[in-house]
Write a protein that holds these residues in place. Structure first.
Motif, PDB file in Angstrom:
ATOM      1  N   SER A  21       0.828  -1.208   0.000  1.00 28.95           N
ATOM      2  CA  SER A  21       0.000   0.000   0.000  1.00 28.95           C
ATOM      3  C   SER A  21       0.862   1.257   0.000  1.00 28.95           C
ATOM      4  CB  SER A  21      -0.899   0.016   1.239  1.00 28.95           C
ATOM      5  OG  SER A  21      -1.576   1.256   1.340  1.00 28.95           O
ATOM      6  N   PRO A  22       0.473   2.259  -0.777  1.00 32.01           N
ATOM      7  CA  PRO A  22       1.200   3.524  -0.740  1.00 32.01           C
ATOM      8  C   PRO A  22       1.041   4.233   0.605  1.00 32.01           C
ATOM      9  CG  PRO A  22      -0.735   3.705  -2.153  1.00 32.01           C
ATOM     10  CD  PRO A  22      -0.601   2.273  -1.769  1.00 32.01           C
ATOM     11  N   PHE A  24       1.247   2.612   3.507  1.00 29.35           N
ATOM     12  CA  PHE A  24       1.956   1.849   4.529  1.00 29.35           C
ATOM     13  C   PHE A  24       3.026   2.697   5.228  1.00 29.35           C
ATOM     14  CE2 PHE A  24       4.705  -1.431   6.316  1.00 29.35           C
ATOM     15  CZ  PHE A  24       3.771  -2.289   6.851  1.00 29.35           C
ATOM     16  N   GLY A  25       3.758   3.480   4.481  1.00 30.20           N
ATOM     17  CA  GLY A  25       4.808   4.321   5.054  1.00 30.20           C
ATOM     18  C   GLY A  25       4.297   5.648   5.588  1.00 30.20           C
ATOM     19  N   GLU A  26       3.166   6.106   5.083  1.00 33.69           N
ATOM     20  CA  GLU A  26       2.573   7.386   5.478  1.00 33.69           C
ATOM     21  C   GLU A  26       1.077   7.195   5.717  1.00 33.69           C
ATOM     22  OE1 GLU A  26       3.940  10.408   5.908  1.00 33.69           O
ATOM     23  OE2 GLU A  26       5.975   9.796   5.408  1.00 33.69           O
ATOM     24  N   PRO A  27       0.690   6.459   6.763  1.00 35.26           N
ATOM     25  CA  PRO A  27      -0.726   6.147   6.967  1.00 35.26           C
ATOM     26  C   PRO A  27      -1.621   7.367   7.165  1.00 35.26           C
ATOM     27  CG  PRO A  27       0.567   5.522   8.882  1.00 35.26           C
ATOM     28  CD  PRO A  27       1.533   5.890   7.810  1.00 35.26           C
ATOM     29  N   ALA A  28      -1.088   8.444   7.705  1.00 38.52           N
ATOM     30  CA  ALA A  28      -1.897   9.645   7.929  1.00 38.52           C
ATOM     31  C   ALA A  28      -2.436  10.220   6.627  1.00 38.52           C
ATOM     32  CB  ALA A  28      -1.091  10.684   8.685  1.00 38.52           C
ATOM     33  N   GLN A  29      -1.790   9.902   5.500  1.00 37.42           N
ATOM     34  CA  GLN A  29      -2.243  10.411   4.203  1.00 37.42           C
ATOM     35  C   GLN A  29      -3.638   9.894   3.832  1.00 37.42           C
ATOM     36  OE1 GLN A  29      -0.612  12.774   2.334  1.00 37.42           O
ATOM     37  NE2 GLN A  29       0.657  12.877   4.164  1.00 37.42           N
ATOM     38  N   ASP A  48       0.676  -2.454  10.030  1.00 36.24           N
ATOM     39  CA  ASP A  48      -0.295  -2.465   8.941  1.00 36.24           C
ATOM     40  C   ASP A  48      -1.710  -2.127   9.382  1.00 36.24           C
ATOM     41  OD1 ASP A  48      -0.430  -4.893  10.344  1.00 36.24           O
ATOM     42  OD2 ASP A  48      -1.124  -6.002   8.587  1.00 36.24           O
ATOM     43  N   VAL A  49      -1.943  -1.960  10.685  1.00 42.70           N
ATOM     44  CA  VAL A  49      -3.278  -1.624  11.181  1.00 42.70           C
ATOM     45  C   VAL A  49      -3.224  -0.251  11.844  1.00 42.70           C
ATOM     46  CG1 VAL A  49      -5.232  -2.330  12.614  1.00 42.70           C
ATOM     47  CG2 VAL A  49      -3.768  -4.071  11.564  1.00 42.70           C
ATOM     48  N   GLN A  50      -4.049   0.654  11.344  1.00 43.05           N
ATOM     49  CA  GLN A  50      -4.082   2.033  11.813  1.00 43.05           C
ATOM     50  C   GLN A  50      -5.501   2.403  12.246  1.00 43.05           C
ATOM     51  OE1 GLN A  50      -1.269   4.121  11.860  1.00 43.05           O
ATOM     52  NE2 GLN A  50      -0.061   2.357  11.200  1.00 43.05           N
ATOM     53  N   ILE A  51      -5.593   3.345  13.173  1.00 43.95           N
ATOM     54  CA  ILE A  51      -6.889   3.832  13.650  1.00 43.95           C
ATOM     55  C   ILE A  51      -7.093   5.259  13.150  1.00 43.95           C
ATOM     56  CG2 ILE A  51      -8.225   4.497  15.702  1.00 43.95           C
ATOM     57  CD1 ILE A  51      -8.106   1.558  15.548  1.00 43.95           C
ATOM     58  N   PHE A  52      -8.300   5.508  12.677  1.00 45.07           N
ATOM     59  CA  PHE A  52      -8.730   6.832  12.233  1.00 45.07           C
ATOM     60  C   PHE A  52      -9.991   7.198  13.000  1.00 45.07           C
ATOM     61  CE2 PHE A  52      -6.176   5.036   8.939  1.00 45.07           C
ATOM     62  CZ  PHE A  52      -5.459   6.097   8.425  1.00 45.07           C
ATOM     63  N   SER A  53     -10.268   8.490  13.101  1.00 49.88           N
ATOM     64  CA  SER A  53     -11.471   8.919  13.815  1.00 49.88           C
ATOM     65  C   SER A  53     -12.289   9.881  12.977  1.00 49.88           C
ATOM     66  CB  SER A  53     -11.110   9.578  15.143  1.00 49.88           C
ATOM     67  OG  SER A  53     -10.458  10.814  14.926  1.00 49.88           O
ATOM     68  N   VAL A  54     -13.601   9.903  13.298  1.00 48.40           N
ATOM     69  CA  VAL A  54     -14.535  10.866  12.730  1.00 48.40           C
ATOM     70  C   VAL A  54     -15.371  11.364  13.909  1.00 48.40           C
ATOM     71  CG1 VAL A  54     -16.508  11.197  11.185  1.00 48.40           C
ATOM     72  CG2 VAL A  54     -14.642   9.670  10.508  1.00 48.40           C
ATOM     73  N   PRO A  55     -15.528  12.673  14.054  1.00 45.81           N
ATOM     74  CA  PRO A  55     -16.356  13.183  15.158  1.00 45.81           C
ATOM     75  C   PRO A  55     -17.779  12.618  15.089  1.00 45.81           C
ATOM     76  CG  PRO A  55     -15.152  14.984  14.128  1.00 45.81           C
ATOM     77  CD  PRO A  55     -14.965  13.769  13.258  1.00 45.81           C
ATOM     78  N   LYS A  72     -12.038   1.777  -0.937  1.00 39.40           N
ATOM     79  CA  LYS A  72     -11.548   1.683  -2.309  1.00 39.40           C
ATOM     80  C   LYS A  72     -10.163   2.305  -2.506  1.00 39.40           C
ATOM     81  CE  LYS A  72     -13.887   5.683  -4.336  1.00 39.40           C
ATOM     82  NZ  LYS A  72     -14.914   6.115  -5.268  1.00 39.40           N
ATOM     83  N   ALA A  73      -9.567   2.820  -1.446  1.00 40.14           N
ATOM     84  CA  ALA A  73      -8.219   3.383  -1.547  1.00 40.14           C
ATOM     85  C   ALA A  73      -7.210   2.277  -1.872  1.00 40.14           C
ATOM     86  CB  ALA A  73      -7.836   4.096  -0.257  1.00 40.14           C
ATOM     87  N   ASP A  74      -6.210   2.600  -2.645  1.00 38.22           N
ATOM     88  CA  ASP A  74      -5.195   1.658  -3.088  1.00 38.22           C
ATOM     89  C   ASP A  74      -4.450   1.035  -1.902  1.00 38.22           C
ATOM     90  OD1 ASP A  74      -3.598   0.265  -4.912  1.00 38.22           O
ATOM     91  OD2 ASP A  74      -2.092   1.858  -4.938  1.00 38.22           O
ATOM     92  N   GLY A  75      -4.438  -0.285  -1.843  1.00 35.21           N
ATOM     93  CA  GLY A  75      -3.680  -0.978  -0.810  1.00 35.21           C
ATOM     94  C   GLY A  75      -4.395  -1.146   0.517  1.00 35.21           C
ATOM     95  N   VAL A  76      -5.678  -0.775   0.579  1.00 35.23           N
ATOM     96  CA  VAL A  76      -6.454  -0.973   1.807  1.00 35.23           C
ATOM     97  C   VAL A  76      -7.121  -2.343   1.719  1.00 35.23           C
ATOM     98  CG1 VAL A  76      -8.459  -0.213   3.131  1.00 35.23           C
ATOM     99  CG2 VAL A  76      -6.827   1.467   2.254  1.00 35.23           C
ATOM    100  N   GLY A  77      -6.811  -3.196   2.697  1.00 38.37           N
ATOM    101  CA  GLY A  77      -7.354  -4.541   2.694  1.00 38.37           C
ATOM    102  C   GLY A  77      -8.652  -4.683   3.456  1.00 38.37           C
ATOM    103  N   ARG A  78      -8.770  -3.904   4.546  1.00 36.16           N
ATOM    104  CA  ARG A  78      -9.942  -4.062   5.403  1.00 36.16           C
ATOM    105  C   ARG A  78     -10.222  -2.750   6.122  1.00 36.16           C
ATOM    106  NH1 ARG A  78     -11.075  -9.129   9.344  1.00 36.16           N
ATOM    107  NH2 ARG A  78     -12.829  -8.208  10.449  1.00 36.16           N
ATOM    108  N   VAL A  79     -11.514  -2.433   6.292  1.00 32.71           N
ATOM    109  CA  VAL A  79     -11.955  -1.246   7.019  1.00 32.71           C
ATOM    110  C   VAL A  79     -13.045  -1.691   7.989  1.00 32.71           C
ATOM    111  CG1 VAL A  79     -13.061   1.010   6.820  1.00 32.71           C
ATOM    112  CG2 VAL A  79     -11.443   0.269   5.061  1.00 32.71           C
TER     113      VAL A  79
END
Length: 94
Positions: A21-22, A24-29, A48-55, A72-79
């Motif tokens: 995944s593009p 992987f090195g910059e997950p915040a992107q 390889d597992v990152q957490i994101f938030s939405v208010p 549908k983002a490139d290199g995302v396996g699971r959400v």
């Protein structure tokens, strides 16, 4: 280092990246998929597992778009949307 999560204010989404995944090195992107999304951090030692938030105040109106764009983002396996679960005692821990 444990993540400081506040489920009263935010809905959390875990995202698993493939090693190619593009993001992987910059997950915040990946947070750029929607203005309501913020990168929270890595899950434990799992790069390889990152957490994101939405208010929560925005979740109802944006969740379909956010989940679709992340999926549908490139290199995302699971959400996965994270849910708060009460811990249960194990037998013998009373």
């Amino acid at each position: 280092m444990a993540l400081n999560l506040n489920y009263d204010l935010n809905t959390y989404i875990s995202v698993t990246f493939s090693s190619s995944s593009p993001f992987f090195g910059e997950p915040a992107q990946l947070a750029m998929v929607h203005p309501a999304v913020t990168h929270v951090g890595q899950v434990g030692q799992l790069q390889d597992v990152q957490i994101f938030s939405v208010p929560n105040s925005e979740w109802d109106s944006v969740h379909k778009d956010v989940l679709e764009e992340m999926s549908k983002a490139d290199g995302v396996g699971r959400v996965d949307v994270q849910n708060v679960k009460a811990r249960s005692k194990r037998v013998g821990d009373e």
